[in-house]
Design a protein around this motif. Structure first.
Motif, PDB file in Angstrom:
ATOM      1  N   HIS A  25      15.582   0.579 -19.536  1.00  0.00           N
ATOM      2  CA  HIS A  25      14.748   1.451 -20.358  1.00  0.00           C
ATOM      3  C   HIS A  25      14.053   2.560 -19.561  1.00  0.00           C
ATOM      4  N   ASN A  26      14.384   2.684 -18.297  1.00  0.00           N
ATOM      5  CA  ASN A  26      13.845   3.781 -17.463  1.00  0.00           C
ATOM      6  C   ASN A  26      12.317   3.840 -17.472  1.00  0.00           C
ATOM      7  N   ARG A  27      11.690   2.680 -17.346  1.00  0.00           N
ATOM      8  CA  ARG A  27      10.225   2.656 -17.408  1.00  0.00           C
ATOM      9  C   ARG A  27       9.567   2.843 -16.042  1.00  0.00           C
ATOM     10  N   ILE A  28      10.342   2.759 -14.982  1.00  0.00           N
ATOM     11  CA  ILE A  28       9.774   2.792 -13.628  1.00  0.00           C
ATOM     12  C   ILE A  28      10.274   4.028 -12.899  1.00  0.00           C
ATOM     13  N   SER A  29       9.384   4.739 -12.266  1.00  0.00           N
ATOM     14  CA  SER A  29       9.783   5.926 -11.505  1.00  0.00           C
ATOM     15  C   SER A  29      10.338   5.511 -10.144  1.00  0.00           C
ATOM     16  N   GLU A  30      11.576   5.883  -9.901  1.00  0.00           N
ATOM     17  CA  GLU A  30      12.199   5.577  -8.617  1.00  0.00           C
ATOM     18  C   GLU A  30      11.980   6.703  -7.612  1.00  0.00           C
ATOM     19  N   ALA A  31      11.352   7.783  -8.054  1.00  0.00           N
ATOM     20  CA  ALA A  31      11.099   8.915  -7.152  1.00  0.00           C
ATOM     21  C   ALA A  31       9.803   8.742  -6.371  1.00  0.00           C
ATOM     22  N   LEU A  32       8.966   7.837  -6.859  1.00  0.00           N
ATOM     23  CA  LEU A  32       7.664   7.669  -6.214  1.00  0.00           C
ATOM     24  C   LEU A  32       7.778   6.932  -4.886  1.00  0.00           C
ATOM     25  N   VAL A  33       6.825   7.230  -4.005  1.00  0.00           N
ATOM     26  CA  VAL A  33       6.634   6.438  -2.793  1.00  0.00           C
ATOM     27  C   VAL A  33       5.466   5.499  -3.068  1.00  0.00           C
ATOM     28  N   TYR A  34       5.650   4.214  -2.748  1.00  0.00           N
ATOM     29  CA  TYR A  34       4.633   3.208  -3.036  1.00  0.00           C
ATOM     30  C   TYR A  34       3.980   2.780  -1.725  1.00  0.00           C
ATOM     31  N   PRO A  35       2.718   3.198  -1.502  1.00  0.00           N
ATOM     32  CA  PRO A  35       2.048   2.853  -0.237  1.00  0.00           C
ATOM     33  C   PRO A  35       1.517   1.420  -0.269  1.00  0.00           C
ATOM     34  N   ALA A  36       1.712   0.715   0.837  1.00  0.00           N
ATOM     35  CA  ALA A  36       1.140  -0.620   1.002  1.00  0.00           C
ATOM     36  C   ALA A  36       0.040  -0.535   2.054  1.00  0.00           C
ATOM     37  N   THR A  37      -1.145  -0.960   1.670  1.00  0.00           N
ATOM     38  CA  THR A  37      -2.291  -0.896   2.587  1.00  0.00           C
ATOM     39  C   THR A  37      -2.859  -2.292   2.788  1.00  0.00           C
ATOM     40  N   LEU A  38      -3.607  -2.461   3.876  1.00  0.00           N
ATOM     41  CA  LEU A  38      -4.203  -3.760   4.177  1.00  0.00           C
ATOM     42  C   LEU A  38      -5.333  -4.056   3.195  1.00  0.00           C
ATOM     43  N   HIS A  39      -5.286  -5.248   2.638  1.00  0.00           N
ATOM     44  CA  HIS A  39      -6.327  -5.683   1.708  1.00  0.00           C
ATOM     45  C   HIS A  39      -7.632  -5.905   2.479  1.00  0.00           C
ATOM     46  N   LYS A  40      -8.745  -5.510   1.890  1.00  0.00           N
ATOM     47  CA  LYS A  40     -10.025  -5.551   2.599  1.00  0.00           C
ATOM     48  C   LYS A  40     -10.480  -6.967   2.937  1.00  0.00           C
ATOM     49  N   THR A  41     -10.147  -7.938   2.093  1.00  0.00           N
ATOM     50  CA  THR A  41     -10.671  -9.296   2.306  1.00  0.00           C
ATOM     51  C   THR A  41      -9.660 -10.248   2.952  1.00  0.00           C
TER      52      THR A  41
END
Length: 670
Positions: free
Chosen positions: A633-649
């Motif tokens: 259904h093309n609900r997710i953008s595959e062009a985006l970059v998804y950043p992963a950052t360190l969780h604060k806790t």
């Protein structure tokens, strides 16, 4: 001094109570191997029986030797076209060890004992005077009028020059299980040459690097799917000549595709006219006598693996297919049935039951010898065991107490998926059980994972596609016909297959046509369907029709295989669990360099869904089952970059995506 433990006991301390039994397994193997080598110099020479028994041309003597092992027979006679089928004109002479022999010199028989001539051996015994097919015959044909089978002389000089193919070291197997006879769309028998021309290119395009060929050994009943073998050295003539089969294999090798044979050494047909039953007049020549020699579930006969002549017959058969046809290995059928007198039926839940209760030690020793032989002839060849019992050490080295197979089939996986679809609603799926089934294997035990195989495609059962969509496949597979049942089916079909491939083992298997959700079951010609071939075929036109949704499943299968292969995902033995979210039916794990997110929930799509990843950085989606090219259904953008950052806790790297329902997403850190 502390005694050294066998390797499989070191790996699995659960086996400590049966350490002596493991040692005895090793001892029995070495004892049998030593006895063979004392007489025959080597296991390799022992397996040359097909060059001595049967019909073979002797260049020095300039003529043909025919030899047959029939210890209890009173007299043997060779008959055929060459002597106008006279049953008593050519008697064999008994020479030694129950072997009979006749020599036909070339000068006398050059015009009558020729390529293509038909032959049988008449056996006089306590069972009467009967025509039989020679046990080591290399070709068997059926008369179109009488429907009777005969042996046929076949002198092959196939040119293998240039075929130096070997499975590349450490290459992971993506196996396409296939049946030549039903591989074409026509209502009739497919041939070896048609398969090479029409199907191999599709297999190559789909990303598979091996085929597993069913029904190669001659079998009198086509509907047995090739599992009731009568003539072990004869490639079935239904699909063409031995040269045609060799051409298929050479063609596959030229395309970088390995060819694995589905070999049946677990049992054989009861047929007297076509098979080995009562060959020398007794029921104990090749088989256990009486009821012990009969498989109660398969209505077939069980080999006596304790007899030297029987294991020589079977080991010679292994060598024959490797050397004469250049097969790259074997999938051994019915291994669980072979290893136990109870044939694997019943609960085996303790080490003692695995090693002491109803164990057919001779069969296990035979399988060890077969694996040693395979790897001595071709170190790169593969052997795969079909075993549902979970026998410890099945895919471990013989010296470690194992049986020597390279892989075991993960038979519990397809059974799990079918049970899940039959018995549970989508919202009841237990993600922890799903994870357990995919990863429940011992370290070092290489497993062939598969979501479904030919067993699920037969009449009386259903493929995954049919369980998911059933009759709606007949009416709602047009690309412009949205349908809730079909949408669900396509989504889960993709997810189940990727989940199995990404987690279930170190190799993957798919049965022909299942990659695009073939809608029909398999029903071979039989009296009940008026001997029709309508369901004994594959409808390739469905996947090639741009107006139908089958193309979406095929597109995804190709992308899925390509992704797993290109990123060497299967090099990692297991996946690493990152998140198990029962509420949202979401499983997140990593394997190799990739992160997999599976949302099996029927309705829950969660924006900004957070989950742990192995390390911080930017991630890209490289495979998305919800993409439109896969029927999503093309609900997710595959062009985006998804950043992963360190969780604060908690200090873990955390990534967020739109986690849509019934979707599998694969991410790669840039």
């Amino acid at each position: 001094m502390k005694q050294k433990q066998p390797g499989i006991v070191k790996t699995d301390p659960w086996l400590l109570p049966v350490i002596h039994d493991v040692e005895q397994r090793i001892f029995r193997f070495h004892s049998k191997l030593e006895s063979i080598e004392n007489v025959h110099d080597s296991l390799n020479k022992f397996a040359d029986a097909y060059k001595y028994l049967g019909i073979n041309y002797d260049h020095k003597a300039r003529g043909w030797h025919y030899r047959e092992w029939a210890p209890a027979a009173h007299q043997l006679y060779l008959a055929g076209d060459f002597n106008n089928w006279d049953p008593r004109s050519h008697p064999l002479k008994r020479i030694e060890n129950g072997i009979w022999e006749i020599f036909l010199d070339f000068k006398t028989y050059k015009d009558s004992f020729v390529h293509g001539s038909k032959v049988k051996v008449w056996v006089e015994s306590s069972n009467g005077f009967l025509p039989r097919i020679p046990a080591y015959i290399k070709r068997v044909v059926q008369d179109e009028d009488t429907r009777n089978f005969s042996g046929q002389l076949w002198f092959s000089d196939f040119d293998w020059q240039g075929d130096s193919f070997r499975i590349p070291k450490d290459e992971k197997l993506f196996i396409y299980e296939c049946h030549v006879g039903m591989a074409q769309e026509k209502e009739g028998l497919g041939t070896y040459l048609e398969f090479a021309e029409n199907i191999l290119p599709w297999i190559k395009q789909s990303g598979y690097n091996a085929i597993q060929m069913m029904a190669v050994q001659e079998h009198p009943y086509y509907g047995s799917f090739g599992y009731h073998v009568a003539n072990f050295f004869a490639p079935t003539s239904r699909f063409g000549t031995p040269e045609d089969l060799k051409s298929l294999i050479r063609r596959a090798h030229s395309m970088g595709i390995a060819v694995i044979m589905d070999i049946v050494h677990s049992h054989t047909v009861k047929n007297v006219n076509e098979g080995l039953n009562m060959f020398d007049g007794t029921d104990s020549q090749y088989f256990h006598p009486g009821t012990r020699g009969i498989h109660p579930d398969w209505d077939s006969l069980l080999f006596d693996y304790g007899k030297t002549e029987v294991i020589q017959f079977l080991l010679s058969n292994v060598k024959y297919w490797l050397k004469e046809f250049h097969f790259d290995g074997f999938r051994f059928d019915g291994v669980g049935s072979m290893m136990y007198f109870h044939h694997g039926n019943g609960l085996i839940d303790s080490p003692e039951k695995y090693f002491r209760e109803g164990v057919e030690w001779d069969a296990i020793t035979y399988l060890q010898l077969a694996n040693k032989l395979i790897h001595s002839i071709n170190p790169g060849a593969v052997s795969i065991a079909e075993d549902v019992t979970g026998m410890p050490g099945l895919a471990a080295a013989i010296k470690e107490g194992g049986i020597g197979f390279d892989y075991r089939l993960g038979m519990g996986i397809p059974d799990f998926w079918i049970k899940l679809l039959k018995e549970h609603k989508d919202e009841e799926w237990n993600i922890h059980e799903m994870w357990h089934v995919m990863t429940n294997r011992l370290p070092g035990v290489k497993t062939v994972a598969y979501a479904e195989s030919h067993d699920q495609a037969l009449v009386g059962d259903k493929t995954l596609a049919f369980w998911l969509m059933d009759q709606e496949m007949y009416w709602h597979m047009h690309v412009n016909d949205p349908h809730l049942v079909v949408d669900r089916g396509i989504a889960l079909h993709k997810m189940i297959r990727l989940f199995t491939l990404a987690l279930g083992g170190q190799a993957y298997l798919n049965f022909m046509g299942n990659e695009f959700g073939h809608p029909e079951w398999i029903d071979f010609p039989r009296e009940g369907n008026s001997w029709s071939y309508y369901y004994a075929r594959r409808q390739w036109s469905l996947v090639h029709n741009p107006e139908l949704k089958y193309k979406f499943l095929a597109n995804f299968d190709q992308a899925m295989v390509s992704t797993i292969k290109n990123y060497k995902v299967l090099d990692d033995e297991y996946g690493t669990q990152l998140q198990m979210d029962e509420l949202n039916k979401t499983i997140v794990f990593s394997r190799g360099k990739l992160v997999f997110v599976f949302n099996f929930h029927p309705t829950a799509s969660i924006p900004d869904y957070a989950f742990r990843v192995p390390e911080p950085g930017n991630y890209k989606i490289i495979l998305n089952s919800d993409s439109g090219i896969f029927g999503g259904h093309n609900r997710i953008s595959e062009a985006l970059v998804y950043p992963a950052t360190l969780h604060k806790t908690n200090g873990f790297a955390e990534l967020r995506i739109y986690n849509t329902n019934r979707t599998a997403v694969v991410l790669l850190k840039e």
